[in-house]
Design a protein around this motif. Structure first.
Motif, mmCIF file in Angstrom:
data_model
loop_
_atom_site.group_PDB
_atom_site.id
_atom_site.type_symbol
_atom_site.label_atom_id
_atom_site.label_comp_id
_atom_site.label_asym_id
_atom_site.label_seq_id
_atom_site.Cartn_x
_atom_site.Cartn_y
_atom_site.Cartn_z
ATOM 1 N N PRO A 1 5.974 11.594 -10.759
ATOM 2 C CA PRO A 1 6.395 10.846 -9.578
ATOM 3 C C PRO A 1 6.658 9.385 -9.911
ATOM 4 N N ILE B 1 0.823 -1.208 0.000
ATOM 5 C CA ILE B 1 0.000 0.000 0.000
ATOM 6 C C ILE B 1 0.858 1.259 0.000
ATOM 7 N N GLU B 2 0.415 2.250 -0.763
ATOM 8 C CA GLU B 2 1.013 3.585 -0.711
ATOM 9 C C GLU B 2 -0.081 4.564 -0.309
ATOM 10 N N ALA B 3 0.244 5.475 0.602
ATOM 11 C CA ALA B 3 -0.736 6.475 1.042
ATOM 12 C C ALA B 3 -0.549 7.754 0.233
ATOM 13 N N TYR C 1 0.931 12.414 3.698
ATOM 14 C CA TYR C 1 0.057 12.191 4.863
ATOM 15 C C TYR C 1 -0.536 13.512 5.366
ATOM 16 N N ASN D 1 3.591 9.888 -2.191
ATOM 17 C CA ASN D 1 3.199 9.581 -0.811
ATOM 18 C C ASN D 1 3.022 10.876 -0.022
ATOM 19 N N ASN E 1 6.178 3.009 2.640
ATOM 20 C CA ASN E 1 5.066 3.929 2.830
ATOM 21 C C ASN E 1 5.176 4.672 4.161
ATOM 22 N N GLU F 1 12.382 8.974 -2.796
ATOM 23 C CA GLU F 1 11.491 8.753 -3.933
ATOM 24 C C GLU F 1 12.199 8.949 -5.262
ATOM 25 N N TYR G 1 7.442 7.061 -7.108
ATOM 26 C CA TYR G 1 7.330 6.316 -5.845
ATOM 27 C C TYR G 1 8.683 5.864 -5.295
ATOM 28 N N GLU G 2 8.674 4.838 -4.444
ATOM 29 C CA GLU G 2 9.815 4.488 -3.584
ATOM 30 C C GLU G 2 11.120 4.252 -4.353
ATOM 31 N N GLY H 1 0.285 11.967 -7.108
ATOM 32 C CA GLY H 1 1.075 10.792 -7.484
ATOM 33 C C GLY H 1 2.209 10.495 -6.539
#
Lengths: 415, 111
Positions: free
Chosen positions: B20, A253-255, A303, A301, B47, B54, B22-23, A299
């Motif tokens: 983007p 999961i990515e938030a 919070y 992460n 996450n 990133e 991601y990780e 796009g």
């Protein structure tokens, strides 16, 4: 709990409304419970409610870090539909939609379910083929949807511009029994019913750690001290990753942030929900007259419960093209929520590597519609320790096995 | 609005100019790996709520991929660096630790 009824209104009208009770109690936590549910949003409260109603388990605490229904339950655009492509999705979302139909009577609390119809516009030939396929799949699944013509689209929603210029409307997937509900009332109604069954709703109580012995959960450390439990249900949407880390496992999961906005209130002008996935915006009109608008996720992460500014422009640009009459409308409020996105855009209702610890998350951008069905399936999983037919396919090991429930393409982008 | 400096062309680009990814620093697994390793590589994600590394692409600029150190809870950007590394460089770690005392690069964010 005193029942709400026309007689209760008459009685209270005669005594200056001094006799209304609090809808739910706010007790201090006990030392231990049969089951603890983390997260008093719609899904967590629904899980608790069906644990009590369907399985008679009422020695339950629902822990909430903030206030009840203050996360994504209070931040969504309240769309309820079940026109999904894959069988496991159609089953759980249709169960959910059907539970919504009688939820107000079931809870004795008006959740204002309004089956006004949901229309998903097809604005490219690719989308036409996709929605035709979904309509056929829905027919086999027993979900009432149909593919309708542009003329019918215009008839159902006269303020829609079906002639383009960029993306003329080529048809739509129409689910007449979809619609909207009152999001806060869903949380409040479930909370009131849970409290009436003797469950403890404990707000402002953040879980700080998960304790276990021999691979089985024994309790949680919270800001109100340690609370023991035989079973733990994690239903915390965007913060599922944090809770899973406390319990010692990782999630697929990515938030990310998803935002919505509402316009100033105007006279009634549309009585259906319209989703335009090619231009990426969706809209309905609330009972107050505000146009309730949702768009795309960020796009990356995040919070922070606020989305990127440029998404507002992109969403409104899309909607002005689709609904030209909106061009002079002022936007009133904008907000964001943290959505938990899985790789296949389908949720997890699953056992976890930790014994007697269960997780319900990954609803991403479309959780509100699933609240009753999700709670129903999660309650069965927690009560029996094994998933029932609704939850089985949504286990967290499906990624390792390659058994995706791939809605990322089928559902388009907007949920 | 997120603004990142592209480490290749030095342009301070806003997020509409970037894509983007991601990780960052994922360990890749190929043929012969176990299902668990593939799952960890393809799906399981850190996450974190806090310091995060990133991948980003300067799509509407030089077109190159670069990496960024960012806080997902505050949107603070600690720095960006070229992608040809297997872990965050020492100067980026120093920048993060200056802002987040006690933070360590093993994934345990204390922010």
């Amino acid at each position: 709990m005193k029942r709400y009824s026309v007689f209760a209104i008459a009685r209270e009208a005669l005594r200056h409304h001094m006799g209304w009770e609090r809808a739910w109690a706010s007790p201090e936590p006990k030392a231990s419970y049969d089951a603890i549910i983390v997260g008093a949003g719609g899904h967590g409260l629904a899980t608790a409610y069906y644990l009590g109603k369907n399985f008679g388990i009422t020695n339950v605490a629902i822990l909430e870090k903030g206030w009840l229904g203050g996360g994504n339950t209070g931040r969504n655009t309240t769309i309820i539909r079940s026109n999904y492509l894959q069988d496991p999705s159609a089953a759980i979302y249709e169960k959910s939609r059907s539970l919504y139909e009688t939820l107000s009577q079931d809870l004795n609390y008006n959740v204002m379910f309004s089956p006004r119809g949901v229309m998903m516009l097809a604005q490219t030939h690719h989308e036409v083929r996709g929605y035709l396929r979904t309509a056929h799949a829905n027919a086999l699944q027993g979900v009432a949807t149909e593919f309708i013509t542009p003329a019918r689209v215009k008839e159902l929603c006269p303020i829609l511009n079906i002639d383009g210029p960029r993306y003329p409307v080529l048809g739509a997937l129409w689910q007449a029994r979809g619609g909207t509900g009152r999001h806060d009332a869903v949380a409040w109604g479930y909370a009131r019913a849970c409290s009436a069954m003797g469950m403890h709703i404990i707000q402002n109580c953040e879980v700080k750690g998960v304790r276990s012995e021999n691979g089985v959960v024994t309790g949680v450390d919270t800001t109100k001290g340690y609370i023991g439990t035989k079973k733990l249900g994690m239903v915390v949407a965007g913060h599922s990753g944090q809770l899973a880390e406390m319990a010692g496992f990782r999630l697929p999961i990515e938030a990310v942030a998803l935002q919505a906005l509402v316009s100033e209130p105007i006279k009634p002008c549309m009585d259906v929900v319209v989703m335009a996935n090619t231009v990426h915006g969706y809209m309905s009109q609330s009972d107050k007259g505000e146009m309730v608008i949702g768009g795309g996720t960020d796009g990356f992460n995040n919070y922070t419960q606020r989305g990127s500014f440029h998404h507002i422009e992109e969403t409104l640009r899309a909607l002005v093209e689709t609904f030209p009459m909106l061009s002079r409308l002022k936007m009133l409020r904008q907000w964001g929520g943290i959505v938990d996105m899985t790789g296949d855009r389908s949720p997890l209702i699953s056992k976890t590597p930790l014994g007697n610890c269960f997780i319900n998350c990954g609803w991403g951008t479309g959780g509100f519609k699933a609240i009753p069905g999700s709670g129903w399936a999660m309650a069965e999983l927690m009560a029996k320790g094994e998933p029932g037919p609704l939850a089985e396919a949504f286990n967290m090991w499906r990624f390792k096995e390659g058994q995706f429930i791939d809605e990322s393409v089928a559902a388009g982008v907007a949920h | 609005m997120l603004t990142l400096e592209c480490p290749y062309c030095g342009v301070k680009a806003c997020e509409t100019e970037l894509s983007p990814g991601y990780e960052a620093h994922l360990k890749r697994f190929g043929p012969g790996s176990t299902p668990e390793e593939f799952e960890a590589y393809m799906f399981a994600r850190k996450n974190p709520k806090g310091v995060h590394f990133e991948r980003w692409r300067h799509t509407y600029g030089c077109g190159k991929w670069f990496l960024a150190a960012r806080c997902t809870a505050t949107l603070e950007v600690f720095g960006t660096y070229p992608a040809q590394v297997s872990g965050p460089p020492p100067e980026i770690i120093a920048k993060i630790q200056a802002r987040r005392p006690g933070w360590t690069p093993d994934g345990k964010a204390t922010a």
